[in-house]
Design a protein around this motif. Structure first.
Motif, mmCIF file in Angstrom:
data_model
loop_
_atom_site.group_PDB
_atom_site.id
_atom_site.type_symbol
_atom_site.label_atom_id
_atom_site.label_comp_id
_atom_site.label_asym_id
_atom_site.label_seq_id
_atom_site.Cartn_x
_atom_site.Cartn_y
_atom_site.Cartn_z
ATOM 1 N N GLY A 142 0.752 -1.525 0.161
ATOM 2 C CA GLY A 142 -0.158 0.008 -0.365
ATOM 3 C C GLY A 142 0.706 1.136 -0.048
ATOM 4 O O GLY A 142 0.481 2.347 -0.975
ATOM 5 N N SER A 143 2.095 1.081 0.602
ATOM 6 C CA SER A 143 2.624 2.478 1.323
ATOM 7 C C SER A 143 3.403 3.262 -0.312
ATOM 8 O O SER A 143 3.330 3.975 -0.846
ATOM 9 C CB SER A 143 4.061 1.997 1.469
ATOM 10 N N GLN A 144 3.601 1.393 -1.386
ATOM 11 C CA GLN A 144 4.455 1.356 -2.411
ATOM 12 C C GLN A 144 3.641 2.358 -3.441
ATOM 13 O O GLN A 144 3.796 3.038 -4.204
ATOM 14 C CB GLN A 144 4.584 0.015 -2.793
ATOM 15 N N ALA A 145 2.446 2.040 -3.906
ATOM 16 C CA ALA A 145 1.624 2.089 -4.581
ATOM 17 C C ALA A 145 0.558 3.982 -4.262
ATOM 18 O O ALA A 145 0.645 4.373 -4.919
ATOM 19 C CB ALA A 145 0.145 1.671 -4.803
ATOM 20 N N ALA A 146 1.037 4.087 -3.222
ATOM 21 C CA ALA A 146 0.636 5.401 -2.205
ATOM 22 C C ALA A 146 1.482 6.340 -2.774
ATOM 23 O O ALA A 146 1.107 7.544 -3.557
ATOM 24 C CB ALA A 146 0.282 5.404 -1.282
ATOM 25 N N SER B 33 -0.685 9.923 4.191
ATOM 26 C CA SER B 33 0.884 9.009 4.145
ATOM 27 C C SER B 33 1.231 7.415 4.462
ATOM 28 O O SER B 33 0.135 6.997 4.632
ATOM 29 C CB SER B 33 1.068 9.623 5.617
ATOM 30 N N ALA B 34 2.124 7.427 4.637
ATOM 31 C CA ALA B 34 2.879 5.836 4.256
ATOM 32 C C ALA B 34 2.388 4.836 6.005
ATOM 33 O O ALA B 34 1.900 4.013 5.538
ATOM 34 C CB ALA B 34 3.865 5.345 4.474
ATOM 35 N N PRO B 35 2.000 5.423 6.751
ATOM 36 C CA PRO B 35 2.034 4.987 8.258
ATOM 37 C C PRO B 35 0.473 5.100 8.618
ATOM 38 O O PRO B 35 -0.298 3.989 8.799
ATOM 39 C CB PRO B 35 2.137 5.717 9.221
ATOM 40 N N PHE B 36 0.295 6.074 7.381
ATOM 41 C CA PHE B 36 -1.970 5.907 7.572
ATOM 42 C C PHE B 36 -2.472 4.469 6.867
ATOM 43 O O PHE B 36 -3.581 4.282 6.554
ATOM 44 C CB PHE B 36 -2.528 7.274 6.921
ATOM 45 N N VAL B 37 -1.402 4.590 4.925
ATOM 46 C CA VAL B 37 -2.160 2.938 4.837
ATOM 47 C C VAL B 37 -1.622 2.160 5.152
ATOM 48 O O VAL B 37 -2.414 1.235 5.116
ATOM 49 C CB VAL B 37 -1.493 3.485 3.628
ATOM 50 N N MET C 219 0.535 12.241 -9.754
ATOM 51 C CA MET C 219 -0.702 13.985 -8.841
ATOM 52 C C MET C 219 0.933 14.625 -9.358
ATOM 53 O O MET C 219 0.188 15.662 -9.997
ATOM 54 C CB MET C 219 -1.632 13.469 -8.239
ATOM 55 N N ALA C 220 1.833 14.883 -7.795
ATOM 56 C CA ALA C 220 2.208 16.174 -8.420
ATOM 57 C C ALA C 220 2.857 16.619 -9.237
ATOM 58 O O ALA C 220 3.480 17.610 -9.591
ATOM 59 C CB ALA C 220 3.416 15.438 -6.703
ATOM 60 N N LEU C 221 3.924 15.841 -10.628
ATOM 61 C CA LEU C 221 3.743 16.001 -11.894
ATOM 62 C C LEU C 221 3.172 16.443 -12.956
ATOM 63 O O LEU C 221 3.597 16.413 -13.995
ATOM 64 C CB LEU C 221 5.041 14.018 -12.308
ATOM 65 N N LYS C 222 1.402 16.035 -12.767
ATOM 66 C CA LYS C 222 0.566 16.225 -13.717
ATOM 67 C C LYS C 222 0.365 15.118 -13.967
ATOM 68 O O LYS C 222 0.187 15.256 -15.463
ATOM 69 C CB LYS C 222 0.679 17.855 -13.980
ATOM 70 N N LEU D 239 -4.624 -1.479 -4.129
ATOM 71 C CA LEU D 239 -5.962 -0.439 -4.359
ATOM 72 C C LEU D 239 -6.052 0.141 -3.572
ATOM 73 O O LEU D 239 -6.370 1.340 -4.226
ATOM 74 C CB LEU D 239 -7.593 -1.658 -3.877
ATOM 75 N N SER D 240 -5.721 -0.033 -2.196
ATOM 76 C CA SER D 240 -5.996 1.243 -1.227
ATOM 77 C C SER D 240 -5.204 2.321 -1.006
ATOM 78 O O SER D 240 -5.424 3.220 -1.461
ATOM 79 C CB SER D 240 -6.487 0.457 0.375
ATOM 80 N N GLY D 241 -3.327 1.785 -1.461
ATOM 81 C CA GLY D 241 -2.731 2.937 -1.524
ATOM 82 C C GLY D 241 -3.148 3.487 -2.637
ATOM 83 O O GLY D 241 -2.585 5.122 -2.419
ATOM 84 N N SER D 242 -3.065 3.037 -4.129
ATOM 85 C CA SER D 242 -3.191 3.568 -5.149
ATOM 86 C C SER D 242 -4.933 5.139 -4.588
ATOM 87 O O SER D 242 -4.842 5.868 -5.963
ATOM 88 C CB SER D 242 -4.052 2.464 -6.372
#
Length: 437
Positions: free
Chosen positions: A306-310, A408-412, A317-320, A388-391
């Protein structure tokens, strides 16, 4: 110390390492011009300390000669009473500029602009413009472009300085114009302005009002400073902490605790749900203690995926590269990625139990095959769910008008921990029903 012949950035770095009294004295010994040059390279906290040590006369010289964009950024870190005092020390022209800049929204590109640039009218000759540049050019932030305005100060064109240098002296500016000009609205968000700079590869861009009136320019170095600040804040958020107003070394112990405690408390309550989930399956654990051995393995694999995907989605997203409408494209891609990653880890998990059982390193009992299947199939589902959750969470946050970096990674990881327990014991109940369970 003799700082006079050094670069302002080097002087600022050395001053920051001195104690308060020595730093203030060394700064006061600089020439008026050098004071202004060095001041803008200092950290905000150091700037404030020096300002408090300066007399009104010295402070007035520094503030009046400081570039307006740097001065606006300085005022953002000031307490209200210090802003009032500082603005009253400005001359009439600079005071009007400062009040105008402060009036714009904090995240608008106008907060970074400077009103020091070269502008002219279309009926002027090249000679007249070059004469004007020689007279006023020292104040300008950049001399790369000359901006052409009409009688109402509406921007109608911009000319590269090279065009003027190569033109005949008596050539009218109107003869060099093509009336194609790239400009940014004063209300444009800073992040959107970064994309415009990147797309058109410009070192400076004019800032205009909604009616097209030229009010300032923004240079690329100011944009770079802002990008660094925003990237730092996003990284801090993604690590499970609020963004720091100042650098890590300038932040106090209390600041660090305050910025991190909130998220840690939230995550702690989230992990309490994991303990509750474990308690719900307490009966199953008592019957099949061997399952408890694999709980850390299972939930950490889901959290990692999940952290990887997030991380990938938030950066895209940051790079548009990704927009809100691309969520289904991402889901389709991540479903396949999650399945493949889950199959890889599930296969490794199955082989690990098989190898340990066959070599006698550990005895998983007569139903070792069912235990192995429970672990491997659970890994497939949990890694898929984590991916799926992380993305998906960054898209949900963006849809809610929140910062995707908050995913954030901890949240995911915490989210996947709780659901991973449920998935693992549900799969184990299927394979071990009427056997261990």
């Amino acid at each position: 110390m003799n700082f006079q012949n050094q670069h302002p950035a080097d002087i600022a770095e050395q001053l920051s390492e001195l104690d308060n009294d020595e730093r203030n004295l060394s700064f006061l010994m600089l020439s008026p011009e050098k004071k202004t040059q060095v001041f803008k390279f200092l950290e905000p906290a150091v700037q404030i300390k020096i300002i408090k040590a300066l007399g009104n006369k010295e402070l007035s010289i520094v503030l009046n000669n400081l570039p307006p964009d740097n001065r606006t950024k300085l005022f953002e870190n000031f307490p209200d009473h210090l802003i009032k005092t500082s603005i009253n020390l400005l001359n009439n022209e600079e005071r009007e500029i400062a009040l105008s800049l402060i009036g714009y929204k904090k995240d608008s590109i106008a907060r970074l602009m400077t009103p020091h640039y070269i502008q002219t009218k279309a009926d002027k000759t090249v000679t007249q413009v070059l004469t004007h540049i020689k007279k006023e050019g020292k104040k300008a932030e950049t001399l790369n472009f000359v901006y052409v305005v009409d009688e109402n100060n509406v921007l109608i064109d911009d000319l590269r300085i090279g065009q003027l240098l190569l033109a005949e002296p008596d050539t009218k500016i109107s003869e060099l114009m093509d009336r194609h000009v790239l400009a940014i609205s004063a209300t444009t968000h800073i992040e959107d302005a970064v994309d415009i700079f990147d797309k058109y590869d410009r070192s400076a861009l004019p800032i205009i009002t909604e009616s097209g009136v030229l009010v300032g320019i923004v240079t690329f170095d100011d944009i770079l400073d802002e990008v660094q600040d925003q990237t730092t804040e996003d990284i801090q958020k993604f690590g499970g902490t609020e963004g720091l107003e100042m650098s890590y070394t300038q932040s106090t112990l209390l600041d660090l605790v305050k910025k991190r405690a909130g998220w840690l408390v939230i995550l702690f309550f989230g992990e309490m749900l994991t303990a509750s989930a474990m308690g719900f399956f307490e009966g199953e654990i008592e019957k099949a203690v061997v399952l408890a051995l694999f709980v850390p393995l299972i939930i950490s694999s889901g959290g990692n995926s999940g952290s990887q995907a997030a991380s990938l989605i938030i950066r895209a997203m940051a790079l548009k590269e990704l927009k809100l409408r691309d969520w289904w494209y991402v889901m389709k891609k991540e479903i396949l990625s999650g399945l493949l990653l889950g199959l890889i880890l599930g296969t490794i998990g199955f082989l690990r139990i098989l190898l340990w059982q066959e070599t006698g390193l550990y005895d998983y009992g007569e139903f070792w095959l069912e235990v192995a299947l429970s672990v491997s199939v659970s890994l497939v589902f949990i890694v898929l769910w984590g991916t799926l959750s992380g993305s998906l969470i960054p898209f949900v946050l963006k849809w809610c008008k929140l910062d995707p970096a908050t995913a954030s990674a901890p949240f995911v990881a915490t989210l996947v921990d709780v659901t991973g327990i449920i998935i693992f014991f549900s799969v184990a109940a299927f394979f071990l029903a009427d056997k261990l369970l």
